[in-house]
Scaffold this motif. Sequence first.
Motif, short mmCIF file in Angstrom:
data_model
loop_
_atom_site.label_atom_id
_atom_site.label_comp_id
_atom_site.label_asym_id
_atom_site.label_seq_id
_atom_site.Cartn_x
_atom_site.Cartn_y
_atom_site.Cartn_z
N ARG A 194 49.38 -7.30 -1.77
CA ARG A 194 49.46 -6.57 -3.04
C ARG A 194 48.51 -7.11 -4.10
O ARG A 194 48.12 -6.38 -5.02
CB ARG A 194 50.89 -6.60 -3.58
N MET A 195 48.15 -8.40 -3.98
CA MET A 195 47.21 -9.01 -4.94
C MET A 195 45.76 -8.87 -4.49
O MET A 195 44.85 -9.28 -5.19
CB MET A 195 47.53 -10.51 -5.11
N TRP A 196 45.55 -8.32 -3.30
CA TRP A 196 44.21 -8.22 -2.72
C TRP A 196 43.59 -9.61 -2.54
O TRP A 196 42.45 -9.87 -2.94
CB TRP A 196 43.29 -7.33 -3.55
N THR A 197 44.37 -10.52 -1.97
CA THR A 197 43.90 -11.87 -1.71
C THR A 197 44.46 -12.33 -0.37
O THR A 197 44.92 -11.51 0.42
CB THR A 197 44.29 -12.82 -2.88
N ARG A 251 45.30 -13.94 -15.68
CA ARG A 251 45.14 -12.73 -14.87
C ARG A 251 45.76 -12.91 -13.49
O ARG A 251 46.42 -12.01 -12.97
CB ARG A 251 43.65 -12.38 -14.74
N THR A 252 45.58 -14.06 -12.86
CA THR A 252 46.16 -14.33 -11.55
C THR A 252 47.68 -14.34 -11.63
O THR A 252 48.36 -13.77 -10.77
CB THR A 252 45.64 -15.67 -10.99
N GLU A 284 49.48 -12.77 -13.82
CA GLU A 284 49.90 -11.38 -14.04
C GLU A 284 49.86 -10.58 -12.74
O GLU A 284 50.75 -9.77 -12.47
CB GLU A 284 49.01 -10.72 -15.08
N LYS A 285 48.83 -10.80 -11.92
CA LYS A 285 48.72 -10.09 -10.65
C LYS A 285 49.87 -10.47 -9.72
O LYS A 285 50.45 -9.62 -9.05
CB LYS A 285 47.38 -10.39 -9.98
N TYR A 286 50.21 -11.75 -9.67
CA TYR A 286 51.32 -12.22 -8.84
C TYR A 286 52.61 -11.57 -9.32
O TYR A 286 53.38 -11.03 -8.53
CB TYR A 286 51.42 -13.74 -8.90
N ALA A 290 52.86 -8.02 -8.41
CA ALA A 290 53.05 -7.86 -6.97
C ALA A 290 54.51 -8.00 -6.57
O ALA A 290 54.96 -7.36 -5.63
CB ALA A 290 52.19 -8.88 -6.22
#
Length: 68
Positions: free
Chosen positions: A25-28, A47-48, A50-52, A55
């Motif tokens: 979901r985080m594209w990582t 930003r990281t 927030e992405k987590y 997700a």
Amino acid sequence: MQVLVADLVAARAAAGMTQEEVAVRMWTTRSVVSRLESGVFTCPTLRTIEKYAAAVGALVEIRVRSRR
């Protein structure tokens, strides 16, 4: 940072998700999520974080507290 990491892991557990699912979901990669969750040798950007949170279906709140 330890409290933040614990909150992230708790949010993932509450969502019933694996590190791999969060990574997708985080594209990582799962290893990036693992390093973030370990809290060792990492200084994630806002930003990281927030992405987590997004997700795992969580929200990020930022607060400033007085040292008194």
